[in-house]
Design a protein around this motif. Structure first.
Motif, PDB file in Angstrom:
ATOM      1  N   PHE A  73       0.864  -1.182   0.000  1.00 42.10           N
ATOM      2  CA  PHE A  73       0.000   0.000   0.000  1.00 42.10           C
ATOM      3  C   PHE A  73       0.896   1.226   0.000  1.00 42.10           C
ATOM      4  O   PHE A  73       1.549   1.528   0.990  1.00 42.10           O
ATOM      5  CB  PHE A  73      -0.914   0.000   1.232  1.00 42.10           C
ATOM      6  CG  PHE A  73      -2.130   0.877   1.076  1.00 42.10           C
ATOM      7  CD1 PHE A  73      -3.311   0.369   0.552  1.00 42.10           C
ATOM      8  CD2 PHE A  73      -2.094   2.203   1.466  1.00 42.10           C
ATOM      9  CE1 PHE A  73      -4.437   1.168   0.418  1.00 42.10           C
ATOM     10  CE2 PHE A  73      -3.216   3.011   1.343  1.00 42.10           C
ATOM     11  CZ  PHE A  73      -4.385   2.496   0.810  1.00 42.10           C
ATOM     12  N   GLU A  74       0.971   1.874  -1.146  1.00 37.46           N
ATOM     13  CA  GLU A  74       1.796   3.071  -1.301  1.00 37.46           C
ATOM     14  C   GLU A  74       0.913   4.218  -1.771  1.00 37.46           C
ATOM     15  O   GLU A  74       0.105   4.056  -2.675  1.00 37.46           O
ATOM     16  CB  GLU A  74       2.894   2.825  -2.341  1.00 37.46           C
ATOM     17  CG  GLU A  74       3.754   4.047  -2.601  1.00 37.46           C
ATOM     18  CD  GLU A  74       4.781   3.836  -3.707  1.00 37.46           C
ATOM     19  OE1 GLU A  74       4.885   4.719  -4.574  1.00 37.46           O
ATOM     20  OE2 GLU A  74       5.455   2.796  -3.699  1.00 37.46           O
ATOM     21  N   VAL A  75       1.072   5.368  -1.129  1.00 41.71           N
ATOM     22  CA  VAL A  75       0.304   6.557  -1.483  1.00 41.71           C
ATOM     23  C   VAL A  75       1.264   7.573  -2.092  1.00 41.71           C
ATOM     24  O   VAL A  75       2.355   7.789  -1.563  1.00 41.71           O
ATOM     25  CB  VAL A  75      -0.376   7.167  -0.239  1.00 41.71           C
ATOM     26  CG1 VAL A  75      -1.131   8.436  -0.598  1.00 41.71           C
ATOM     27  CG2 VAL A  75      -1.298   6.151   0.418  1.00 41.71           C
ATOM     28  N   ARG A  76       0.839   8.166  -3.211  1.00 46.85           N
ATOM     29  CA  ARG A  76       1.628   9.217  -3.857  1.00 46.85           C
ATOM     30  C   ARG A  76       0.769  10.456  -4.025  1.00 46.85           C
ATOM     31  O   ARG A  76      -0.397  10.347  -4.389  1.00 46.85           O
ATOM     32  CB  ARG A  76       2.103   8.764  -5.244  1.00 46.85           C
ATOM     33  CG  ARG A  76       3.069   7.607  -5.201  1.00 46.85           C
ATOM     34  CD  ARG A  76       3.352   7.047  -6.588  1.00 46.85           C
ATOM     35  NE  ARG A  76       3.831   8.042  -7.523  1.00 46.85           N
ATOM     36  CZ  ARG A  76       5.104   8.257  -7.833  1.00 46.85           C
ATOM     37  NH1 ARG A  76       6.029   7.531  -7.261  1.00 46.85           N
ATOM     38  NH2 ARG A  76       5.449   9.184  -8.710  1.00 46.85           N
ATOM     39  N   MET A  77       1.377  11.606  -3.753  1.00 42.99           N
ATOM     40  CA  MET A  77       0.692  12.869  -4.006  1.00 42.99           C
ATOM     41  C   MET A  77       1.625  13.736  -4.828  1.00 42.99           C
ATOM     42  O   MET A  77       2.779  13.933  -4.452  1.00 42.99           O
ATOM     43  CB  MET A  77       0.353  13.595  -2.709  1.00 42.99           C
ATOM     44  CG  MET A  77      -0.432  14.869  -2.984  1.00 42.99           C
ATOM     45  SD  MET A  77      -0.251  16.181  -1.767  1.00 42.99           S
ATOM     46  CE  MET A  77       1.441  16.622  -1.901  1.00 42.99           C
TER      47      MET A  77
END
Length: 166
Positions: free
Chosen positions: A109-113
């Motif tokens: 689970f990786e979040v990128r902004m």
């Protein structure tokens, strides 16, 4: 003997673009330098955000989030998040969840902004924040993390509204 279900695992991703009314620099700067303020801005979503390891908001530091996906009194969740990427030139932040509730449903689970400065157009600023989630389901019965993406959109719009007023 290996069971036939041990097929090669694969990651997937979902993303959303959210138009920004506020300055892309202020918006990115908030998530880059003041993420702990999310607790004050969104007490309905965050009960605490604490640095657990490393220097404040640098790659490889670990931050613990205690949060709820629901508006009022949703189930309390926690996640330890490792900062993977901080790219000020591209206004890009990436985080890996390394421990916590979300890993009950996802192996990765990786979040990128990323904040994109669209310049000025006739209709408005043209700038936007692109939030994406790269994930690998723990099993085939797990849904894509649309609820997290919707949650990021609510927070994104809230931070944008705060900066367009202040």
């Amino acid at each position: 003997m290996m069971s036939p279900q041990n097929k090669m695992s694969r990651t997937d991703s979902i993303w959303v673009k959210v138009p920004l009314k506020s300055s892309p620099e202020k918006y990115y700067g908030f998530f880059r330098n003041h993420m702990g303020d999310l607790v004050n801005l969104f007490p309905q979503y965050y009960s605490s955000i604490q640095l657990v390891e490393g220097a404040n908001f640098s790659p490889d530091c670990i931050i613990q989030f205690k949060y709820s996906l629901g508006e009022t009194g949703g189930r309390s969740l926690s996640a330890n998040v490792k900062i993977k990427t901080v790219d000020d030139a591209k206004k890009l932040l990436a985080y890996n969840i390394i421990e916590g509730d979300v890993l009950k449903h996802y192996k990765v689970f990786e979040v990128r902004m990323e904040v994109v400065n669209g310049g000025t157009s006739k209709g408005g600023g043209g700038s936007f924040a692109k939030w994406s989630v790269v994930f690998e389901k723990a099993n085939e019965n797990v849904a894509a993390p649309e609820d997290y993406l919707e949650w990021f959109v609510k927070i994104c719009k809230g931070v944008d509204a705060y900066f367009s007023k202040n």
